[in-house]
Write a protein that holds these residues in place. Structure first.
Motif, PDB file in Angstrom:
ATOM      1  N   LYS A 145       0.819  -1.211   0.000  1.00 52.97           N
ATOM      2  CA  LYS A 145       0.000   0.000   0.000  1.00 52.97           C
ATOM      3  C   LYS A 145       0.854   1.263   0.000  1.00 52.97           C
ATOM      4  N   ASP A 146       1.945   1.258   0.778  1.00 55.02           N
ATOM      5  CA  ASP A 146       2.776   2.455   0.907  1.00 55.02           C
ATOM      6  C   ASP A 146       3.815   2.569  -0.187  1.00 55.02           C
ATOM      7  N   GLY A 147       4.208   1.432  -0.764  1.00 56.21           N
ATOM      8  CA  GLY A 147       5.237   1.479  -1.785  1.00 56.21           C
ATOM      9  C   GLY A 147       6.587   1.876  -1.200  1.00 56.21           C
ATOM     10  N   CYS A 148       7.429   2.440  -2.043  1.00 53.52           N
ATOM     11  CA  CYS A 148       8.762   2.842  -1.621  1.00 53.52           C
ATOM     12  C   CYS A 148       8.711   4.204  -0.946  1.00 53.52           C
ATOM     13  N   LEU A 149       9.115   4.274   0.305  1.00 55.43           N
ATOM     14  CA  LEU A 149       9.186   5.538   1.019  1.00 55.43           C
ATOM     15  C   LEU A 149      10.598   6.099   0.922  1.00 55.43           C
ATOM     16  N   LEU A 150      10.713   7.391   1.111  1.00 52.16           N
ATOM     17  CA  LEU A 150      11.984   8.077   0.871  1.00 52.16           C
ATOM     18  C   LEU A 150      13.079   7.562   1.800  1.00 52.16           C
ATOM     19  N   GLY A 151      14.173   7.075   1.190  1.00 51.35           N
ATOM     20  CA  GLY A 151      15.275   6.528   1.973  1.00 51.35           C
ATOM     21  C   GLY A 151      15.882   7.526   2.933  1.00 51.35           C
ATOM     22  N   SER A 152      15.850   8.806   2.589  1.00 49.41           N
ATOM     23  CA  SER A 152      16.434   9.833   3.444  1.00 49.41           C
ATOM     24  C   SER A 152      15.654  10.064   4.730  1.00 49.41           C
ATOM     25  N   THR A 153      14.498   9.416   4.884  1.00 53.11           N
ATOM     26  CA  THR A 153      13.746   9.522   6.138  1.00 53.11           C
ATOM     27  C   THR A 153      13.966   8.310   7.041  1.00 53.11           C
ATOM     28  N   PRO A 173      17.820  -0.011  -9.495  1.00 53.66           N
ATOM     29  CA  PRO A 173      17.704   1.182  -8.665  1.00 53.66           C
ATOM     30  C   PRO A 173      16.494   1.215  -7.718  1.00 53.66           C
ATOM     31  N   VAL A 174      15.889   0.079  -7.427  1.00 56.33           N
ATOM     32  CA  VAL A 174      14.828   0.058  -6.418  1.00 56.33           C
ATOM     33  C   VAL A 174      15.283  -0.774  -5.211  1.00 56.33           C
ATOM     34  N   ASP A 175      16.585  -0.750  -4.972  1.00 57.56           N
ATOM     35  CA  ASP A 175      17.158  -1.468  -3.836  1.00 57.56           C
ATOM     36  C   ASP A 175      16.620  -0.964  -2.502  1.00 57.56           C
ATOM     37  N   ASP A 176      16.243   0.327  -2.457  1.00 55.79           N
ATOM     38  CA  ASP A 176      15.700   0.871  -1.207  1.00 55.79           C
ATOM     39  C   ASP A 176      14.342   0.253  -0.885  1.00 55.79           C
ATOM     40  N   TRP A 177      13.480   0.078  -1.903  1.00 56.91           N
ATOM     41  CA  TRP A 177      12.179  -0.549  -1.644  1.00 56.91           C
ATOM     42  C   TRP A 177      12.357  -2.026  -1.291  1.00 56.91           C
ATOM     43  N   ASP A 178      13.288  -2.690  -1.970  1.00 51.16           N
ATOM     44  CA  ASP A 178      13.575  -4.083  -1.637  1.00 51.16           C
ATOM     45  C   ASP A 178      13.983  -4.204  -0.171  1.00 51.16           C
ATOM     46  N   TRP A 220       9.301  -6.298 -10.305  1.00 51.57           N
ATOM     47  CA  TRP A 220      10.042  -7.465  -9.813  1.00 51.57           C
ATOM     48  C   TRP A 220      10.122  -7.460  -8.287  1.00 51.57           C
ATOM     49  N   THR A 221      10.397  -6.296  -7.716  1.00 52.14           N
ATOM     50  CA  THR A 221      10.490  -6.170  -6.260  1.00 52.14           C
ATOM     51  C   THR A 221       9.166  -6.541  -5.598  1.00 52.14           C
ATOM     52  N   LYS A 222       8.075  -6.082  -6.180  1.00 53.17           N
ATOM     53  CA  LYS A 222       6.748  -6.405  -5.640  1.00 53.17           C
ATOM     54  C   LYS A 222       6.492  -7.911  -5.719  1.00 53.17           C
ATOM     55  N   ASP A 223       6.849  -8.511  -6.842  1.00 57.04           N
ATOM     56  CA  ASP A 223       6.666  -9.952  -7.008  1.00 57.04           C
ATOM     57  C   ASP A 223       7.524 -10.728  -6.011  1.00 57.04           C
ATOM     58  N   SER A 224       8.770 -10.296  -5.818  1.00 55.66           N
ATOM     59  CA  SER A 224       9.665 -10.987  -4.890  1.00 55.66           C
ATOM     60  C   SER A 224       9.142 -10.903  -3.458  1.00 55.66           C
ATOM     61  N   HIS A 225       8.623  -9.749  -3.077  1.00 57.81           N
ATOM     62  CA  HIS A 225       8.051  -9.583  -1.734  1.00 57.81           C
ATOM     63  C   HIS A 225       6.896 -10.552  -1.520  1.00 57.81           C
ATOM     64  N   ARG A 226       6.001 -10.619  -2.470  1.00 52.33           N
ATOM     65  CA  ARG A 226       4.843 -11.511  -2.342  1.00 52.33           C
ATOM     66  C   ARG A 226       5.277 -12.966  -2.286  1.00 52.33           C
ATOM     67  N   ARG A 227       6.298 -13.318  -3.043  1.00 51.91           N
ATOM     68  CA  ARG A 227       6.788 -14.698  -3.018  1.00 51.91           C
ATOM     69  C   ARG A 227       7.380 -15.049  -1.652  1.00 51.91           C
ATOM     70  N   ARG A 228       8.152 -14.148  -1.089  1.00 54.20           N
ATOM     71  CA  ARG A 228       8.752 -14.417   0.218  1.00 54.20           C
ATOM     72  C   ARG A 228       7.684 -14.562   1.295  1.00 54.20           C
ATOM     73  N   VAL A 229       6.647 -13.717   1.231  1.00 58.05           N
ATOM     74  CA  VAL A 229       5.558 -13.790   2.199  1.00 58.05           C
ATOM     75  C   VAL A 229       4.849 -15.139   2.115  1.00 58.05           C
ATOM     76  N   GLN A 230       4.771 -15.691   0.893  1.00 56.43           N
ATOM     77  CA  GLN A 230       4.114 -16.986   0.677  1.00 56.43           C
ATOM     78  C   GLN A 230       5.096 -18.158   0.782  1.00 56.43           C
ATOM     79  N   ASN A 231       6.323 -17.866   1.264  1.00 59.10           N
ATOM     80  CA  ASN A 231       7.356 -18.894   1.409  1.00 59.10           C
ATOM     81  C   ASN A 231       7.706 -19.558   0.077  1.00 59.10           C
ATOM     82  N   LEU A 232       7.696 -18.769  -0.982  1.00 53.53           N
ATOM     83  CA  LEU A 232       8.090 -19.240  -2.303  1.00 53.53           C
ATOM     84  C   LEU A 232       9.449 -18.651  -2.656  1.00 53.53           C
ATOM     85  N   PRO A 233      10.233 -19.315  -3.457  1.00 47.72           N
ATOM     86  CA  PRO A 233      11.548 -18.776  -3.833  1.00 47.72           C
ATOM     87  C   PRO A 233      11.408 -17.571  -4.762  1.00 47.72           C
ATOM     88  N   GLU A 234      12.319 -16.634  -4.619  1.00 43.83           N
ATOM     89  CA  GLU A 234      12.338 -15.488  -5.524  1.00 43.83           C
ATOM     90  C   GLU A 234      12.752 -15.932  -6.927  1.00 43.83           C
TER      91      GLU A 234
END
Length: 328
Positions: A145-153, A173-178, A220-234
């Motif tokens: 829901k929140d997505g990537c929040l500013l890394g500087s905060t 370049p979405v390593d911060d959201w990951d 890709w980051t969103k998909d990887s997050h959902r996979r980890r939550v479901q105990n599936l491999p990235e």
């Protein structure tokens, strides 16, 4: 040892670095070290860093290895219990660390937290209407829901950042959201619904150079997050791209959304810099790509209520209110 390590990675940041460091050294919270790591800059960045004589500053220099590796070195070198991150061109409000450490002490189980930000350009500043909250709050972060929040905060426990392995280069370049997703999977991450940092929009930002890659890796980051939550491999990035819908309609849809976001971003850049005609050109292009979104944005810009915003840091979480119960 200082309780907080403020980590600033630097690479050719001379244009705005002085203002960033000044804002950090002016914090009302004093128990911190300022760890500045120069990643092989070829401009005057090092000279600017060394022009500050504050004993809280710790400077490291290295050959250029990239942002993720620099941040990970900072995580390992940090002496503080907490790490507060700041990019080389953003401005932290004077009460930022005070407010974040107050929340950290109020919710000791939290692994980290982020906050809202305003945007600044050459001539103007802007705050999204959904961030103009009449009542400050602290709530739980939701990666989807929140997505990537500013890394500087970010303020996070040093031990937690080390445990999850820090920033992952392959997600740049979405390593911060990951990282934000993995931190939230590990434990509680909070959002402070207050403006604590000014995020600088400028034409030299790396965002524009890697925008296309950023959009692909965001999915890709969103998909990887959902996979980890479901105990599936990235999936690897290549595997993820291969399983995307390959028909022309799906590819055109992704392309349309990417171009809409790019034109919207550039339009915002021009508005903050006072280039109104250029902003109108990009806003027109964005409106053809996503007319419903742009009409909503323009309506909010013209009709939004001016809600008083507290920036003094005096408002605190109500006694007995948990992050889950705090207003969104």
């Amino acid at each position: 040892m200082p309780r907080v390590t403020v980590l600033v990675p630097v690479y050719n940041g001379a244009s705005h670095l002085g203002a960033t460091l000044t804002s950090l050294l002016a914090q009302t919270y004093k128990d911190f070290e300022l760890l500045v790591i120069d990643d092989g800059s070829t401009d005057n960045s090092v000279k600017i860093i060394k022009s500050f004589s504050d004993p809280r500053i710790r400077v490291m220099q290295q050959e250029n290895v990239g942002l993720c590796s620099t941040l990970n070195r900072g995580i390992q070198e940090a002496r503080g219990e907490y790490i507060a991150r700041s990019d080389q061109d953003d401005i932290s409000f004077p009460h930022r660390l005070d407010r974040e450490m107050t929340v950290a002490d109020t919710y000791p189980e939290a692994l980290g937290m982020f906050a809202y930000n305003t945007k600044i350009g050459e001539k103007h500043s802007w705050t999204n209407s959904d961030k103009l909250t009449p009542t400050n709050c602290v709530r739980v972060y939701d990666p989807i829901k929140d997505g990537c929040l500013l890394g500087s905060t970010m303020l996070a426990r040093t031990s937690a950042l080390r445990e999850i392995g820090g920033f992952r280069e392959r997600y740049y370049p979405v390593d911060d959201w990951d990282l934000e997703c993995r931190l939230a999977e590990k434990g509680q991450v909070l959002v402070i619904c207050e403006l604590l940092v000014a995020y600088r929009f400028h034409r030299d930002a790396s965002t524009y150079r890697v925008f296309s890659e950023m959009q692909q890796k965001r999915y890709w980051t969103k998909d990887s997050h959902r996979r980890r939550v479901q105990n599936l491999p990235e999936l690897s990035f290549e595997e993820f791209l291969a399983q995307l819908p390959g028909n022309i309609r799906a590819r055109l849809q992704r392309r349309r959304l990417g171009l809409w976001k790019l034109h919207t971003r550039i339009a915002g850049q021009h508005l903050l810099d006072g280039n109104y005609l250029k902003a109108a050109v990009n806003l027109t292009a964005a409106s053809f790509l996503h007319p419903i979104d742009i009409s909503k944005r323009i309506r909010r810009m013209l009709l939004r209520e001016r809600i008083p915003v507290t920036t003094s840091g005096e408002t605190s979480v109500e006694s007995g209110t948990s992050p889950q119960e705090a207003p969104h």
